[in-house]
Scaffold this motif. Structure first.
Motif, PDB file in Angstrom:
ATOM      1  N   GLY A 252       0.793  -1.218   0.000  1.00  0.00           N
ATOM      2  CA  GLY A 252       0.000   0.000   0.000  1.00  0.00           C
ATOM      3  C   GLY A 252       0.825   1.267   0.000  1.00  0.00           C
ATOM      4  N   THR A 253       1.993   1.244  -0.662  1.00  0.00           N
ATOM      5  CA  THR A 253       2.849   2.437  -0.696  1.00  0.00           C
ATOM      6  C   THR A 253       3.476   2.557  -2.071  1.00  0.00           C
ATOM      7  OG1 THR A 253       4.661   3.600   0.412  1.00  0.00           O
ATOM      8  CG2 THR A 253       4.916   1.221   0.111  1.00  0.00           C
ATOM      9  N   THR A 254       4.186   3.625  -2.287  1.00  0.00           N
ATOM     10  CA  THR A 254       4.888   3.879  -3.559  1.00  0.00           C
ATOM     11  C   THR A 254       6.302   4.366  -3.234  1.00  0.00           C
ATOM     12  OG1 THR A 254       4.097   6.172  -3.636  1.00  0.00           O
ATOM     13  CG2 THR A 254       2.781   4.505  -4.789  1.00  0.00           C
ATOM     14  N   VAL A 255       7.106   4.491  -4.262  1.00  0.00           N
ATOM     15  CA  VAL A 255       8.457   5.013  -4.092  1.00  0.00           C
ATOM     16  C   VAL A 255       8.673   6.124  -5.111  1.00  0.00           C
ATOM     17  CG1 VAL A 255       9.482   3.333  -5.678  1.00  0.00           C
ATOM     18  CG2 VAL A 255      10.911   4.424  -3.957  1.00  0.00           C
ATOM     19  N   SER A 256       9.315   7.190  -4.677  1.00  0.00           N
ATOM     20  CA  SER A 256       9.649   8.298  -5.577  1.00  0.00           C
ATOM     21  C   SER A 256      11.072   8.109  -6.063  1.00  0.00           C
ATOM     22  CB  SER A 256       9.520   9.645  -4.848  1.00  0.00           C
ATOM     23  OG  SER A 256       9.931  10.702  -5.691  1.00  0.00           O
ATOM     24  N   LEU A 257      11.272   8.190  -7.360  1.00  0.00           N
ATOM     25  CA  LEU A 257      12.584   7.965  -7.958  1.00  0.00           C
ATOM     26  C   LEU A 257      13.285   9.285  -8.298  1.00  0.00           C
ATOM     27  CD1 LEU A 257      11.830   4.904 -10.290  1.00  0.00           C
ATOM     28  CD2 LEU A 257      12.744   4.933  -7.969  1.00  0.00           C
ATOM     29  N   GLY A 258      12.998  10.317  -7.533  1.00  0.00           N
ATOM     30  CA  GLY A 258      13.697  11.592  -7.704  1.00  0.00           C
ATOM     31  C   GLY A 258      14.902  11.645  -6.773  1.00  0.00           C
ATOM     32  N   VAL A 259      16.088  11.838  -7.350  1.00  0.00           N
ATOM     33  CA  VAL A 259      17.321  11.792  -6.569  1.00  0.00           C
ATOM     34  C   VAL A 259      18.158  13.027  -6.874  1.00  0.00           C
ATOM     35  CG1 VAL A 259      19.412  10.453  -6.050  1.00  0.00           C
ATOM     36  CG2 VAL A 259      17.302   9.268  -6.737  1.00  0.00           C
ATOM     37  N   LEU A 260      18.739  13.617  -5.837  1.00  0.00           N
ATOM     38  CA  LEU A 260      19.677  14.726  -5.987  1.00  0.00           C
ATOM     39  C   LEU A 260      21.048  14.242  -5.523  1.00  0.00           C
ATOM     40  CD1 LEU A 260      20.296  17.732  -6.579  1.00  0.00           C
ATOM     41  CD2 LEU A 260      19.788  18.197  -4.169  1.00  0.00           C
ATOM     42  N   VAL A 261      22.021  14.282  -6.426  1.00  0.00           N
ATOM     43  CA  VAL A 261      23.390  13.872  -6.099  1.00  0.00           C
ATOM     44  C   VAL A 261      24.253  15.123  -6.082  1.00  0.00           C
ATOM     45  CG1 VAL A 261      25.341  12.403  -6.705  1.00  0.00           C
ATOM     46  CG2 VAL A 261      23.010  11.667  -7.235  1.00  0.00           C
ATOM     47  N   SER A 262      24.824  15.429  -4.934  1.00  0.00           N
ATOM     48  CA  SER A 262      25.669  16.617  -4.810  1.00  0.00           C
ATOM     49  C   SER A 262      27.090  16.198  -4.488  1.00  0.00           C
ATOM     50  CB  SER A 262      25.137  17.541  -3.707  1.00  0.00           C
ATOM     51  OG  SER A 262      25.142  16.869  -2.456  1.00  0.00           O
ATOM     52  N   GLY A 263      28.030  17.026  -4.873  1.00  0.00           N
ATOM     53  CA  GLY A 263      29.438  16.743  -4.614  1.00  0.00           C
ATOM     54  C   GLY A 263      30.320  17.664  -5.425  1.00  0.00           C
ATOM     55  N   PRO A 264      31.612  17.708  -5.118  1.00  0.00           N
ATOM     56  CA  PRO A 264      32.520  18.599  -5.839  1.00  0.00           C
ATOM     57  C   PRO A 264      32.550  18.293  -7.332  1.00  0.00           C
ATOM     58  CG  PRO A 264      33.580  17.668  -3.881  1.00  0.00           C
ATOM     59  CD  PRO A 264      32.298  16.934  -4.066  1.00  0.00           C
ATOM     60  N   ALA A 265      32.858  19.322  -8.124  1.00  0.00           N
ATOM     61  CA  ALA A 265      32.982  19.136  -9.566  1.00  0.00           C
ATOM     62  C   ALA A 265      34.045  18.094  -9.871  1.00  0.00           C
ATOM     63  CB  ALA A 265      33.348  20.470 -10.234  1.00  0.00           C
ATOM     64  N   GLY A 266      33.709  17.165 -10.772  1.00  0.00           N
ATOM     65  CA  GLY A 266      34.668  16.154 -11.184  1.00  0.00           C
ATOM     66  C   GLY A 266      34.808  14.981 -10.242  1.00  0.00           C
ATOM     67  N   SER A 267      33.896  14.837  -9.280  1.00  0.00           N
ATOM     68  CA  SER A 267      34.039  13.785  -8.268  1.00  0.00           C
ATOM     69  C   SER A 267      33.389  12.470  -8.664  1.00  0.00           C
ATOM     70  CB  SER A 267      33.450  14.258  -6.931  1.00  0.00           C
ATOM     71  OG  SER A 267      32.091  14.642  -7.081  1.00  0.00           O
ATOM     72  N   GLY A 268      32.735  12.411  -9.830  1.00  0.00           N
ATOM     73  CA  GLY A 268      32.181  11.145 -10.302  1.00  0.00           C
ATOM     74  C   GLY A 268      30.689  11.002 -10.123  1.00  0.00           C
ATOM     75  N   LYS A 269      29.949  12.102 -10.040  1.00  0.00           N
ATOM     76  CA  LYS A 269      28.506  12.011  -9.826  1.00  0.00           C
ATOM     77  C   LYS A 269      27.812  11.361 -11.020  1.00  0.00           C
ATOM     78  CE  LYS A 269      28.183  16.477  -9.125  1.00  0.00           C
ATOM     79  NZ  LYS A 269      29.620  16.853  -9.161  1.00  0.00           N
ATOM     80  N   SER A 270      28.098  11.842 -12.226  1.00  0.00           N
ATOM     81  CA  SER A 270      27.463  11.267 -13.421  1.00  0.00           C
ATOM     82  C   SER A 270      27.920   9.841 -13.651  1.00  0.00           C
ATOM     83  CB  SER A 270      27.779  12.132 -14.643  1.00  0.00           C
ATOM     84  OG  SER A 270      27.231  13.437 -14.498  1.00  0.00           O
ATOM     85  N   ALA A 271      29.196   9.555 -13.408  1.00  0.00           N
ATOM     86  CA  ALA A 271      29.697   8.187 -13.576  1.00  0.00           C
ATOM     87  C   ALA A 271      28.992   7.234 -12.620  1.00  0.00           C
ATOM     88  CB  ALA A 271      31.207   8.166 -13.337  1.00  0.00           C
ATOM     89  N   LEU A 272      28.710   7.692 -11.409  1.00  0.00           N
ATOM     90  CA  LEU A 272      27.980   6.876 -10.438  1.00  0.00           C
ATOM     91  C   LEU A 272      26.604   6.509 -10.970  1.00  0.00           C
ATOM     92  CD1 LEU A 272      27.445   5.768  -7.524  1.00  0.00           C
ATOM     93  CD2 LEU A 272      26.691   8.088  -6.936  1.00  0.00           C
ATOM     94  N   VAL A 273      25.893   7.490 -11.510  1.00  0.00           N
ATOM     95  CA  VAL A 273      24.533   7.235 -12.009  1.00  0.00           C
ATOM     96  C   VAL A 273      24.566   6.269 -13.185  1.00  0.00           C
ATOM     97  CG1 VAL A 273      22.490   8.317 -13.011  1.00  0.00           C
ATOM     98  CG2 VAL A 273      23.763   9.492 -11.203  1.00  0.00           C
ATOM     99  N   ARG A 274      25.491   6.462 -14.117  1.00  0.00           N
ATOM    100  CA  ARG A 274      25.566   5.589 -15.291  1.00  0.00           C
ATOM    101  C   ARG A 274      25.946   4.164 -14.897  1.00  0.00           C
ATOM    102  NH1 ARG A 274      29.735   7.316 -18.642  1.00  0.00           N
ATOM    103  NH2 ARG A 274      28.853   6.116 -20.360  1.00  0.00           N
ATOM    104  N   ALA A 275      26.844   4.019 -13.925  1.00  0.00           N
ATOM    105  CA  ALA A 275      27.249   2.679 -13.484  1.00  0.00           C
ATOM    106  C   ALA A 275      26.082   1.947 -12.829  1.00  0.00           C
ATOM    107  CB  ALA A 275      28.427   2.788 -12.516  1.00  0.00           C
ATOM    108  N   VAL A 276      25.338   2.650 -11.974  1.00  0.00           N
ATOM    109  CA  VAL A 276      24.206   2.020 -11.283  1.00  0.00           C
ATOM    110  C   VAL A 276      23.094   1.686 -12.277  1.00  0.00           C
ATOM    111  CG1 VAL A 276      22.367   2.442  -9.611  1.00  0.00           C
ATOM    112  CG2 VAL A 276      24.726   3.059  -9.054  1.00  0.00           C
ATOM    113  N   ALA A 277      22.824   2.596 -13.209  1.00  0.00           N
ATOM    114  CA  ALA A 277      21.769   2.340 -14.197  1.00  0.00           C
ATOM    115  C   ALA A 277      22.091   1.108 -15.025  1.00  0.00           C
ATOM    116  CB  ALA A 277      21.587   3.563 -15.090  1.00  0.00           C
ATOM    117  N   ALA A 278      23.355   0.959 -15.413  1.00  0.00           N
ATOM    118  CA  ALA A 278      23.742  -0.234 -16.167  1.00  0.00           C
ATOM    119  C   ALA A 278      23.539  -1.491 -15.336  1.00  0.00           C
ATOM    120  CB  ALA A 278      25.202  -0.120 -16.608  1.00  0.00           C
ATOM    121  N   GLY A 279      23.780  -1.390 -14.034  1.00  0.00           N
ATOM    122  CA  GLY A 279      23.624  -2.545 -13.161  1.00  0.00           C
ATOM    123  C   GLY A 279      22.186  -3.005 -13.007  1.00  0.00           C
TER     124      GLY A 279
END
Length: 736
Positions: A252-279
């Motif tokens: 009887g519940t749902t999940v929201s798939l909105g995520v905010l990833v913060s961190g220093p420039a060049g720290s691998g935020k986009s790479a993290l998302v692409r790696a997890v999505a592939a998984g």
């Protein structure tokens, strides 16, 4: 008036112009050619190129054309060659095609590329840099250029400042100006859209900004050391939302798939998302937020809704929005932010995962973090030494490393480096190894290659630092044993041994105030401390943070300390701190400095912890600094830097004369005893003037003699004010 002039081209090493397509002419030469600053110029040497005209100083030569090394290369000439300069009409480029290194082509979108070239005049066959032309930017595009600078640092790391691209073709004229209506793209790849024009092939207006990046394989989570916890949390969320919704329905519940990833420039935020999505078996559509923000509101809204249709067309899908603060800024959100929130809510309701990344979370509209929007927030930390060691191991996995390479040592010498910076460091070391071993069948990368790379690659977070870490340590500072001991305990120990302070349950000193007469080595001491502690240094003069615009000074203080936290361990040097934090209630500037003092006090001991950051202030007038800044927990240690005595003056003279060939008759000890009233800067100036005296006597001189020193003594006078020295000594005695 002449149609053209022939001038001598000379290298202009100014950092402001470097690799930005700027050429400078004497104002009278510009008048003779009837050109104004910002007009395009055709430059003809061994080959023909173009540049943007700018005024040189009135003292510059009328016979010289001042250019950077990139322009010289495009001319096919060396410093001192003859160049014909011809004014040309302003012609907008309709289409520009470029090529570049594969690792740059893979991550830099056509829209980001257009902003990097905005305002430059390009010619087919030219080399161009990614450095934005911010010498004379159009006022309307200034914010876009800043967004491009931040995003390039985020995507490419420090390498973006040195990468060169080649212009393959220019449609419009032989030399044409890149504008927001210019269609820009990579050879054989996608092109941007003109802002007011129609979409370029092969993309349509609704789909052009998004890319699934099929040619770039996603990284493995194992290749992202230090991000395992974030990857696990994101994997669990996406797997549950994409593959196990029936379990949520039974509960009887749902999940929201909105995520905010913060961190220093060049720290691998986009790479993290692409790696997890592939998984989890999801496709990734990427979009760069500043490219949407650069459009008109109607065009941007159309693009957003087209993105929503594309994301819903196939499941499961992850929409990755980089630098999201450009679409929904905290200050003046505007109608586009409202449309973005609506589209975001629709996508999440339809079961699409939306992951937004930002390196400036404080600039993001807080309403995006509502439970129905970006409900999940992940933070990518700045890597510590152990994490940097792991990242270096991954980045050098395919490199033939020599036996003398010590990655632990490299990791210890790279505080503030993020994954992109370490990648740039490894590439630079590899390039230097290749240059040394062009003919070798089995080349290797040595520790010397990493040492050379460390000299040129700096952390992205330190790109705006104004103080270079000098190749000196406290051991090179003559005398001042007590001062050096206090600085070692107050500055070096907290940065070097934070675990010891934690184990003993004590809070390390937060800051130090250096005060003393001018020219007595306060700044030199800071450089020596930085060299000893291997810490990043952020330096700013007090007056540089002050602005006439309400709120801008406080923003500058917050930005300074945000960068310090990202680059930790960091030493923040506030020179002339009395100008930044004077006694409150006495200023006549409308309360600006009072608000700055409040912001500074909040940063030093506010709610947000200041870990591995030490602040050093320097002043000649400690009595003018607000007393609240000097209490324990802030700049709690007051360190007096006295004028040098005879022994210290001798040590300073010896250090300054280390590379000067002195005649044996020059007795530095006796000279130091005679220089009463000389500051450290005066002693260094005396050595320089002695060498100049030898040059005036003969340009073939090989040594500096006692006669040259005597001549210099007549020119260099002591600068210390006895009254000021006495007052500061009395203040030190009272404060100590």
């Amino acid at each position: 008036m002449p149609d053209d002039l022939t001038l001598t081209v000379t290298l202009r090493p100014a950092a402001l112009d470097a690799r930005r397509g700027i050429v400078r002419l004497h104002p009278e030469v510009m008048a003779a050619l009837a050109v104004r600053p910002g007009d395009p110029m055709r430059l003809t040497g061994t080959r023909t190129t173009a540049g943007i005209a700018a005024r040189a100083e009135p003292t510059a030569s009328r016979a010289l054309l001042y250019a950077d090394d990139l322009t010289l290369g495009n001319l096919g000439m060396r410093d001192g060659g003859q160049v014909t300069v011809t004014p040309i009409p302003v012609t907008e480029a309709r289409r520009v095609t470029l090529t570049g290194p594969p690792e740059i082509v893979a991550v830099v979108s056509p829209e980001m590329l257009r902003l990097a070239l905005l305002g430059k005049v390009v010619t087919a066959g030219d080399d161009v840099s990614l450095l934005p032309q911010d010498v004379m930017p159009a006022a309307a595009h200034r914010s876009l250029v800043e967004a491009a600078r931040r995003s390039l640092a985020n995507r490419v790391g420090y390498a973006w400042t040195s990468t060169l691209l080649t212009v393959v073709a220019v449609d419009g004229a032989d030399a044409a100006l890149v504008t927001m209506d210019t269609v820009v793209g990579w050879e054989g790849g996608h092109f941007s859209d003109a802002v007011r024009g129609t979409a370029s092939t092969p993309a349509s207006p609704a789909h052009a900004p998004a890319s699934t990046d099929p040619e770039v394989p996603p990284p493995s989570i194992d290749d992202l050391p230090g991000l395992k916890a974030q990857a696990k949390e994101l994997t669990e969320l996406l797997d549950l939302g994409f593959h196990h919704r029936e379990v949520l329905g039974r509960l009887g519940t749902t999940v929201s798939l909105g995520v905010l990833v913060s961190g220093p420039a060049g720290s691998g935020k986009s790479a993290l998302v692409r790696a997890v999505a592939a998984g989890v078996g999801a496709r990734v559509l990427t979009v760069w937020a500043p490219e949407l923000a650069a459009l008109t509101n109607d065009a941007a809204a159309t693009r957003l809704r087209g993105l929503a249709r594309d994301a819903r067309a196939g499941e499961p899908s992850v929409l990755l929005i980089s630098d999201v603060e450009a679409l929904a800024p905290r200050d003046q959100p505007g109608p586009l932010a409202t449309v973005f929130r609506q589209v975001l809510a629709e996508l999440l309701k339809a079961g699409v995962a939306v992951v937004c990344t930002t390196s400036r979370p404080e600039s993001l509209d807080p309403s995006l973090r509502d439970p129905d929007l970006l409900a999940v927030q992940l933070a990518v930390p700045l890597p510590d030494a152990a994490m940097r060691r792991e990242q270096l191991g991954v980045l050098t996995r395919g490199m033939p490393l020599a036996e003398d390479v010590r990655l632990d040592d490299v990791a210890g010498r790279t505080p503030g480096f993020v994954a992109a910076d370490l990648g740039a460091l490894a590439r630079e070391a590899g390039v230097r190894a290749a240059l040394r071993q062009k003919e070798s069948a089995a080349p290797t990368v040595t520790m010397a290659d990493f040492e050379a790379a460390l000299d040129v690659v700096r952390p992205t977070s330190m790109a705006e630092s104004t103080l270079e870490v000098a190749a000196v340590t406290l051991d090179d500072v003559g005398d001042m044993a007590e001062t050096k001991q206090v600085l070692t305990e107050s500055v070096l120990w907290p940065l070097t041994y934070p675990d010891t302070f934690a184990r003993l349950g004590v809070q390390p000193p937060r800051g130090v105030l250096l005060y003393g007469p001018p020219g007595c080595g306060k700044t030199y001491l800071v450089k020596a401390i930085a060299g000893t502690g291997k810490a990043n240094v952020l330096s700013v003069k007090g007056a540089e943070l002050l602005s006439k615009w309400v709120g801008e000074s406080e923003r500058a203080v917050r930005e300074l300390f945000r960068r310090a936290r990202e680059a930790a361990p960091t030493l923040v040097f506030l020179d002339e701190v009395d100008a930044l934090a004077p006694v409150r209630g006495q200023a006549t500037d409308g309360g600006t400095t009072d608000r700055v003092v409040a912001a500074l006090l909040t940063e030093l001991d506010g709610v947000e912890a200041l870990r591995n950051v030490v602040v050093i202030g320097a002043t000649n007038r400690p009595d003018l600094v607000d007393p609240a800044l000097l209490r324990p927990g802030r700049l709690e240690r007051l360190v007096y830097v006295p004028p040098p005595d005879a022994d210290a003056r001798t040590a300073i003279l010896r250090a300054a004369a280390r590379s000067v060939p002195l005649d044996p008759s020059v007795d530095l000890a006796a000279l130091g005893a005679e220089l009463d009233g000389f500051s450290a800067a005066d002693c260094a100036a005396l050595v320089r003037e002695s060498a100049l005296a030898a040059m005036r006597e003969s340009l073939e001189a090989t040594t500096v003699t006692g006669a040259h020193v005597a001549t210099a003594r007549q020119r260099v006078r002591p600068s210390l004010d006895p009254a000021q020295v006495a007052w500061l000594a009395a203040y030190a005695e009272k404060a100590g």
